[in-house]
Design a protein around this motif. Structure first.
Motif, PDB file in Angstrom:
ATOM      1  N   ARG A  99       0.874  -1.173   0.000  1.00 54.22           N
ATOM      2  CA  ARG A  99       0.000   0.000   0.000  1.00 54.22           C
ATOM      3  C   ARG A  99       0.909   1.220   0.000  1.00 54.22           C
ATOM      4  NH1 ARG A  99      -3.635   0.094   4.993  1.00 54.22           N
ATOM      5  NH2 ARG A  99      -4.695  -1.538   3.804  1.00 54.22           N
ATOM      6  N   GLY A 100       0.803   2.037  -1.015  1.00 57.07           N
ATOM      7  CA  GLY A 100       1.674   3.200  -1.125  1.00 57.07           C
ATOM      8  C   GLY A 100       0.920   4.491  -0.886  1.00 57.07           C
TER       9      GLY A 100
ATOM     10  N   VAL B 226      -4.156   9.933  -6.368  1.00 56.73           N
ATOM     11  CA  VAL B 226      -4.159   8.594  -6.942  1.00 56.73           C
ATOM     12  C   VAL B 226      -3.681   8.606  -8.388  1.00 56.73           C
ATOM     13  CG1 VAL B 226      -5.622   6.626  -7.549  1.00 56.73           C
ATOM     14  CG2 VAL B 226      -5.967   7.802  -5.379  1.00 56.73           C
ATOM     15  N   GLU B 227      -3.888   9.713  -9.078  1.00 58.74           N
ATOM     16  CA  GLU B 227      -3.492   9.796 -10.483  1.00 58.74           C
ATOM     17  C   GLU B 227      -1.999   9.517 -10.672  1.00 58.74           C
ATOM     18  OE1 GLU B 227      -7.242  11.530  -9.804  1.00 58.74           O
ATOM     19  OE2 GLU B 227      -5.321  12.143  -8.922  1.00 58.74           O
TER      20      GLU B 227
ATOM     21  N   LYS C  86       2.146   1.696 -11.527  1.00 54.98           N
ATOM     22  CA  LYS C  86       1.596   0.356 -11.737  1.00 54.98           C
ATOM     23  C   LYS C  86       2.002  -0.215 -13.089  1.00 54.98           C
ATOM     24  CE  LYS C  86      -2.360  -0.485  -8.802  1.00 54.98           C
ATOM     25  NZ  LYS C  86      -3.675  -1.146  -8.782  1.00 54.98           N
ATOM     26  N   SER C  87       2.179   0.665 -14.072  1.00 57.24           N
ATOM     27  CA  SER C  87       2.497   0.200 -15.424  1.00 57.24           C
ATOM     28  C   SER C  87       3.939  -0.288 -15.567  1.00 57.24           C
ATOM     29  CB  SER C  87       2.224   1.313 -16.437  1.00 57.24           C
ATOM     30  OG  SER C  87       3.205   2.344 -16.340  1.00 57.24           O
TER      31      SER C  87
ATOM     32  N   PHE D  90      -3.180   2.081  -3.266  1.00 58.55           N
ATOM     33  CA  PHE D  90      -2.743   3.419  -2.868  1.00 58.55           C
ATOM     34  C   PHE D  90      -3.640   4.000  -1.786  1.00 58.55           C
ATOM     35  CE2 PHE D  90      -1.520   3.054  -7.419  1.00 58.55           C
ATOM     36  CZ  PHE D  90      -0.146   3.055  -7.233  1.00 58.55           C
ATOM     37  N   ALA D  91      -3.035   4.856  -0.978  1.00 56.15           N
ATOM     38  CA  ALA D  91      -3.769   5.633   0.023  1.00 56.15           C
ATOM     39  C   ALA D  91      -3.328   7.082  -0.121  1.00 56.15           C
ATOM     40  CB  ALA D  91      -3.470   5.121   1.435  1.00 56.15           C
ATOM     41  N   VAL D  92      -4.288   7.988  -0.220  1.00 56.43           N
ATOM     42  CA  VAL D  92      -3.963   9.397  -0.412  1.00 56.43           C
ATOM     43  C   VAL D  92      -3.647  10.047   0.934  1.00 56.43           C
ATOM     44  CG1 VAL D  92      -4.836  11.637  -1.164  1.00 56.43           C
ATOM     45  CG2 VAL D  92      -5.352   9.579  -2.493  1.00 56.43           C
ATOM     46  N   VAL D  93      -2.449  10.619   1.021  1.00 54.19           N
ATOM     47  CA  VAL D  93      -2.053  11.436   2.168  1.00 54.19           C
ATOM     48  C   VAL D  93      -1.560  12.758   1.591  1.00 54.19           C
ATOM     49  CG1 VAL D  93      -0.477  11.692   4.121  1.00 54.19           C
ATOM     50  CG2 VAL D  93      -1.444   9.439   3.595  1.00 54.19           C
TER      51      VAL D  93
END
Length: 329
Positions: free
Chosen positions: A29-30, A35-36, A42-43, A53-56
């Motif tokens: 989990r990054g 998120v964009e 990922k690619s 992902f987690a938005v911080v």
């Protein structure tokens, strides 16, 4: 497989740590600011289905990591401010570095009930001193008290690099103090890399977006630096630094220790000499005499972690090739 939280996942070192973890079968989990930014990562990474992902948005917010640390087994905290656009050293560098580090430890203490160990990315700048404890050179026994003293004396007039050194030192000291004062159920290990070179995994669209160490190589290749810069320091390949972080996370004896994750020392004359040999078509600066930096002792990283390190030539050549491929420098 266990789940690992990697903060600042789109960063230079963090992206390589994430690749190392995913290739080894871990779920990751990054954290990132939006998120964009994660779609490109990922690619280019293996087993992308195991990456979430987690938005911080701001790592200095109270409770910024409270949700992100839930249901993870390990945390690797790489996110920290690194820039020299400093008006107020405390507000711009020290407070974000310290609060980001203690904040994630506090979040783990309160909400990371499964977390076994936290690994924090510090820096060899937190170790630098002109009076090393060992005769062989700088080691984990040393702290950069000098930078802290200069910052305390000069305040806003402190040079940006010294302010950054102080921020890394104070943030790491705060982490160890947190562990001493709270005696949490999880363990802490710290990695202290010097200048980090190596291939770029993260998305970059211009040389200005490249991390500071690698930008030197880009600028030599493009002729932006007409002379060899007076840089003399330790170095490490980002792939080896990433592997060392994973080892610091998993090796039992790594708990409670800091690790100077260094392949050795170099000057930029050494670096440019590699470029002259391997990229003879480029117009590179003439030879310069640069004093050698203090030696860096990596014995603990080698013996406790089993870390291995690439040499300067392989590291510089792979960095240059990556810059040429990604940015056409």
């Amino acid at each position: 497989m266990p789940r690992v939280l990697v903060t600042g996942v789109t960063g230079f070192i963090a992206a390589h740590i994430t690749r190392e973890l995913l290739a080894s079968g871990y779920h990751v989990r990054g954290t990132l600011r939006s998120v964009e930014k994660g779609s490109y990562l990922k690619s280019v990474l293996p087993n992308p289905e195991n990456l979430s992902f987690a938005v911080v948005k701001d790592l200095t917010d109270d409770g910024a990591f409270d949700e992100a640390v839930k249901d993870v087994d390990y945390v690797i905290h790489t996110a920290s401010p690194f820039h020299f656009k400093v008006q107020d050293p405390y507000k711009d560098l020290v407070e974000p570095a310290v609060k980001g580090t203690t904040g994630i430890l506090q979040s783990v203490l309160l909400h990371g009930t499964k977390v076994r160990r936290v690994v924090v990315t510090s820096s060899s700048l937190a170790i630098f001193t002109d009076k090393p404890a060992l005769p062989e050179g700088l080691s984990e026994a040393d702290w950069n008290e000098g930078a802290i003293q200069i910052l305390e004396k000069n305040g806003a007039n402190t040079p940006p690099l010294v302010s950054y050194m102080a921020s890394k030192t104070l943030a790491e000291k705060a982490a160890w103090k947190f562990m001493d004062e709270t005696s949490p159920p999880f363990e802490l290990a710290v990695c202290n890399p010097p200048l980090v070179y190596g291939p770029l995994l993260q998305k970059v669209t211009s040389v200005d977006e490249v991390n500071t160490s690698c930008k030197y190589i880009a600028d030599y290749l493009t002729g932006a630096h007409a002379t060899v810069q007076p840089v003399a320091a330790g170095f490490v390949d980002v792939r080896d630094a990433a592997r060392a972080h994973v080892l610091a996370m998993t090796v039992p004896d790594a708990a409670g220790k800091r690790f100077l994750v260094s392949a050795g020392i170099h000057t930029h004359e050494d670096l440019v000499a590699v470029l002259r040999r391997r990229f003879p078509d480029r117009k590179l600066p003439p030879t310069a005499q640069i004093p050698a930096p203090p030696n860096e002792v990596n014995e603990r990283a080698v013996q406790v972690l089993g870390a291995t390190f690439r040499g300067l030539e392989e590291t510089v050549v792979d960095t240059a090739r990556s810059l040429i491929e990604k940015l056409g420098v």
